[in-house]
Design a protein around this motif. Structure first.
Motif, PDB file in Angstrom:
ATOM      1  N   ASP A 190      55.008  26.317   0.801  1.00  0.00           N
ATOM      2  CA  ASP A 190      53.737  26.440   1.514  1.00  0.00           C
ATOM      3  C   ASP A 190      52.737  27.042   0.531  1.00  0.00           C
ATOM      4  O   ASP A 190      52.815  28.239   0.190  1.00  0.00           O
ATOM      5  N   GLU A 196      49.719  28.603  -0.676  1.00  0.00           N
ATOM      6  CA  GLU A 196      48.669  29.496  -0.170  1.00  0.00           C
ATOM      7  C   GLU A 196      48.697  30.746  -1.034  1.00  0.00           C
ATOM      8  O   GLU A 196      49.605  30.922  -1.852  1.00  0.00           O
ATOM      9  N   HIS A 214      49.083  21.970   5.165  1.00  0.00           N
ATOM     10  CA  HIS A 214      49.355  23.306   5.728  1.00  0.00           C
ATOM     11  C   HIS A 214      48.087  23.856   6.393  1.00  0.00           C
ATOM     12  O   HIS A 214      47.919  25.063   6.512  1.00  0.00           O
ATOM     13  N   HIS A 265      44.620  28.392   6.735  1.00  0.00           N
ATOM     14  CA  HIS A 265      45.738  29.189   7.252  1.00  0.00           C
ATOM     15  C   HIS A 265      45.433  29.848   8.591  1.00  0.00           C
ATOM     16  O   HIS A 265      45.868  30.969   8.883  1.00  0.00           O
ATOM     17  N   PRO A 271      50.579  26.958   9.819  1.00  0.00           N
ATOM     18  CA  PRO A 271      50.631  28.334   9.329  1.00  0.00           C
ATOM     19  C   PRO A 271      51.443  29.214  10.288  1.00  0.00           C
ATOM     20  O   PRO A 271      51.325  29.092  11.510  1.00  0.00           O
ATOM     21  N   THR A 272      52.295  30.058   9.719  1.00  0.00           N
ATOM     22  CA  THR A 272      53.091  31.024  10.492  1.00  0.00           C
ATOM     23  C   THR A 272      53.951  30.352  11.579  1.00  0.00           C
ATOM     24  O   THR A 272      54.181  30.931  12.640  1.00  0.00           O
ATOM     25  N   HIS A 314      56.973  30.553  -0.730  1.00  0.00           N
ATOM     26  CA  HIS A 314      55.540  30.666  -1.050  1.00  0.00           C
ATOM     27  C   HIS A 314      55.343  31.025  -2.527  1.00  0.00           C
ATOM     28  O   HIS A 314      56.194  31.700  -3.105  1.00  0.00           O
TER      29      HIS A 314
HETATM   30 ZN   LIG Z   1      51.634  29.605   5.340  1.00  0.00          ZN
END
Ligand SMILES: [Zn+2]
Length: 291
Positions: free
Chosen positions: A11, A13, A82, A86, A123-124, A232
């Motif tokens: 992911d 970010e 993604h 975010h 996200p999450t 990540h």
């Molecule tokens: Zn993420």
């Protein structure tokens, strides 16, 4: 015995996009950005091992680092979405999410040209019963698969009744398989023994769990189905600037960061890795005229 494949997803970010980092840190966050260095380290290690992976990239990373995303494409990796900035689906709605996906596609077209994007990760892992409308939007916007439903209950997210393997979420109940469903769900790895579900999908779980137990769980999953892991860029940069968080959030964010690269060195040679979309194609999940 049928031999299953494994997928690694990243992911893409920055450190301050994590849900656990208070938003006031975003003001001067760019000075300590890890997205470029962390991603380069990931790409370098993948190249050395001849592993191709899936990169769920934030729209703002496509905007700010198009050369980095171009490198992913040139090195044979899959690009997925993604989101733009975010924002969890909990804070969005059908209309705004639709606009966000279109904005993402337009940006990819502008910066990278004709690159296929068919996978999405929220996200999450924010796709749950509250945000099931997002599946409909993904279908309408031409996505073929999703990897956002986390089939175990943890502190911030999860749908504990959802299947742990690849399935097609029904329109009425995202935890129920519908053979006629238009969109495929490829959840990150969860080991389960009877009623017990243990997340072994990567990230915090890769860092915190004893490595032998983590690897044994993946071996166990692979006997019956493929698995997908996630990580990540910040987790490949243990030397990153650290901010003070409450003890639980600090533990989740920083525990065993220094072990990640070495663990990947041991995981890459152990399994046969291909991008997520290729697993879905090879195992016959993307059949049908709509894809
Ligand atoms: Zn993420």
């Amino acid at each position: 015995m049928k031999h299953h494949l494994a997928a690694f997803s990243f992911d893409i970010e920055d450190w301050y996009h994590s849900q656990l980092i208070p938003s006031h840190h975003r003001e001067d966050a760019g000075d300590h950005s890890v997205v470029r260095e962390g991603t380069e380290r990931i790409l370098e290690q993948l190249r050395r091992h001849g592993v191709r992976a899936t990169f769920f990239v934030l729209g703002e990373v496509v905007r700010d680092h198009p050369d980095l995303v171009r490198r992913m494409v040139d090195e044979g990796h899959e690009i997925g979405c993604h989101g733009m900035h975010h924002q969890p689906l909990w804070d969005s709605n059908r209309e705004a999410f639709c606009q966000e996906l279109r904005q993402f596609r337009a940006l990819v077209r502008e910066k990278l040209g004709d690159v296929q994007v068919t996978g999405f990760r929220a996200p999450t892992f924010s796709l749950d019963r509250r945000t099931a409308w997002a599946l409909e939007v993904l279908r309408e916007e031409g996505f073929a698969y999703d990897s956002s439903i986390f089939p175990a209950k943890v502190r911030m997210y999860g749908v504990p009744e959802a299947p742990v393997g690849i399935y097609r979420p029904s329109r009425e109940d995202l935890a129920r398989h519908d053979p006629a469903g238009q969109l495929v769900e490829f959840p990150v790895a969860i080991a389960h023994w009877g009623p017990l579900r243990l997340p072994v999908g990567g990230g915090f779980y890769l860092r915190a769990l004893p490595f032998g137990m983590f690897r044994w769980s993946l071996d166990h999953i692979l006997r019956s189905r493929p698995f997908a892991l996630y990580l990540h860029p910040r987790e490949a940069r243990p030397e990153q600037k650290r901010v003070s968080l409450d003890p639980v959030d600090g533990f989740i964010t920083y525990v065993n960061l220094h072990t990640v690269v070495e663990k990947l060195e041991r995981l890459y040679p152990r399994y046969q890795w291909v991008p997520m979309r290729e697993i879905l194609e090879r195992e016959g999940h993307l059949r049908g005229p709509s894809v």
